[in-house]
Design an enzyme around this catalytic site. Structure first.
Site, PDB file in Angstrom:
ATOM      1  N   ARG A  17       3.078  -9.474   7.211  1.00  0.00           N
ATOM      2  CA  ARG A  17       4.442  -9.321   7.548  1.00  0.00           C
ATOM      3  C   ARG A  17       4.732  -8.384   8.909  1.00  0.00           C
ATOM      4  O   ARG A  17       5.634  -8.227   9.316  1.00  0.00           O
ATOM      5  CB  ARG A  17       4.991  -8.642   6.268  1.00  0.00           C
ATOM      6  CG  ARG A  17       5.911  -9.928   5.523  1.00  0.00           C
ATOM      7  CD  ARG A  17       6.258  -9.575   4.260  1.00  0.00           C
ATOM      8  NE  ARG A  17       5.631 -10.010   3.174  1.00  0.00           N
ATOM      9  CZ  ARG A  17       5.725 -10.051   1.926  1.00  0.00           C
ATOM     10  NH1 ARG A  17       6.723  -9.358   1.523  1.00  0.00           N
ATOM     11  NH2 ARG A  17       5.079 -10.811   1.016  1.00  0.00           N
TER      12      ARG A  17
ATOM     13  N   PRO B 120       0.680  -1.270  -0.221  1.00  0.00           N
ATOM     14  CA  PRO B 120       0.051   0.078   0.059  1.00  0.00           C
ATOM     15  C   PRO B 120       1.050   1.152   0.116  1.00  0.00           C
ATOM     16  O   PRO B 120       1.501   1.646   0.796  1.00  0.00           O
ATOM     17  CB  PRO B 120      -0.834  -0.240   1.294  1.00  0.00           C
ATOM     18  CG  PRO B 120      -1.014  -1.561   1.649  1.00  0.00           C
ATOM     19  CD  PRO B 120       0.591  -2.121   1.181  1.00  0.00           C
ATOM     20  N   GLU B 121       0.705   1.952  -1.162  1.00  0.00           N
ATOM     21  CA  GLU B 121       1.369   3.412  -1.152  1.00  0.00           C
ATOM     22  C   GLU B 121      -0.124   4.082  -1.131  1.00  0.00           C
ATOM     23  O   GLU B 121      -1.074   3.848  -1.131  1.00  0.00           O
ATOM     24  CB  GLU B 121       2.024   3.407  -2.513  1.00  0.00           C
ATOM     25  CG  GLU B 121       3.278   2.554  -2.593  1.00  0.00           C
ATOM     26  CD  GLU B 121       3.996   2.636  -4.036  1.00  0.00           C
ATOM     27  OE1 GLU B 121       4.145   3.676  -4.282  1.00  0.00           O
ATOM     28  OE2 GLU B 121       4.649   1.621  -4.395  1.00  0.00           O
TER      29      GLU B 121
END
Length: 277
Positions: free
Chosen positions: A111, A2-3
């Site tokens: 993660r 996600p940017e």
DNA sequence: AGTGAGGCCTGAAAGC
DNA sequence: TGCTTTCAGGCCTCAC
């Protein structure tokens, strides 16, 4: 990963689903993300209402009516899922489950590079997460003069600078490559060599690239109404990212040349050596 | 101060 | 086939 565009999409989906909702219960299954989720998170959040949702850089901010904001960050692999009714099965890495009067929000991050936190609304700007952020790409203050001032004393490659959130906030590894391709600027260029004119076209390119991505992300919003409840997962038609060895779309007709992959600051960069100078 | 390298973390993919 | 290694990257910490 996600940017800015993905966070924008996730934020919009959360707004559509639960803006104004009463938070009824909170269940935290794993507190150990990039930062530990505060011990008092459940107590503070429960029985408040969601007042508004907005985005700062790659963070989604959920403002509550009790003087606090929930901060959502998605790192590399973070996702939000929204369920309409209880009775669904929790999955591996579903770390936070927030039940509201309008639906259930689930934060999943394999993660654990993301974070979920709580900040007093009046103290957001002074919080270390936000105090050192540069301009938002869509902010009026993000001008060629601003950018040149940030770049002119730097001797790092322009690609690396675009990932520096204190220069411009919201760009990640994918859109850094894509925006430089759009701007015809080589990722290897030293920051201090960027001209006013190039700075201008880079800003333009960043905005075009991000806007395209937001629109594409918006289109996947339809999917989240489907039973799987997934939102914010989105794939862009990349021009160069992940396309090593493929023919550059811009060169294709005249003089076929291949997109190259290099490593900068330990991260992959993709570019066309022929049209990016 | 500016810059670069390493580490966190898991799962997919590649290598053996 | 099944194991081990490598790679992906946002962002922080540490060293030069």
């Amino acid at each position: 990963m996600p940017e800015l565009p993905e966070v924008e999409t996730i934020k919009e989906a959360m707004r559509n689903a639960i803006d104004g909702a009463l938070i009824k219960s909170v269940r935290i299954r794993n507190r150990h993300l990039r930062q530990k989720i505060p011990d008092n998170f459940e107590n503070i959040v429960c029985l408040s209402h969601v007042r508004r949702l907005y985005r700062i850089a790659k963070y989604a901010i959920m403002e509550l009516d009790n003087g606090y904001c929930i901060i959502w960050h998605f790192g590399m692999s973070g996702k939000i899922k929204i369920e309409k009714e209880s009775g669904f099965a929790l999955e591996k890495h579903d770390h936070v489950v927030i039940s509201t009067s309008k639906g259930i929000l689930i934060y999943n991050d394999p993660r654990r590079f993301g974070l979920v936190s709580l900040i007093e609304t009046t103290k957001i700007n002074e919080n270390p997460l936000f105090s050192n952020l540069g301009c938002d790409p869509f902010d009026k203050q993000f001008t060629s003069t601003y950018l040149i001032n940030k770049l002119c004393h730097k001797h790092i490659p322009i690609k690396t600078a675009l990932l520096d959130q204190s220069i411009v906030a919201g760009i990640g590894n994918i859109y850094a490559s894509e925006a430089l391709y759009e701007a015809h600027i080589s990722p290897l260029r030293e920051c201090c060599s960027i001209t006013e004119k190039e700075s201008k076209s880079l800003i333009e390119a960043i905005r075009i690239t991000l806007k395209k991505a937001i629109n594409a992300g918006g289109s996947t919003l339809h999917d989240y109404r489907q039973p799987d409840g997934n939102i914010g997962y989105f794939q862009l038609q990349h021009a160069v990212y992940g396309k090593e060895g493929e023919t550059c779309p811009r060169c294709a007709k005249k003089h076929p040349c291949k997109i190259q992959r290099i490593t900068q600051g330990g991260r992959s960069t993709y570019y066309c050596p022929h049209t990016q100078k």
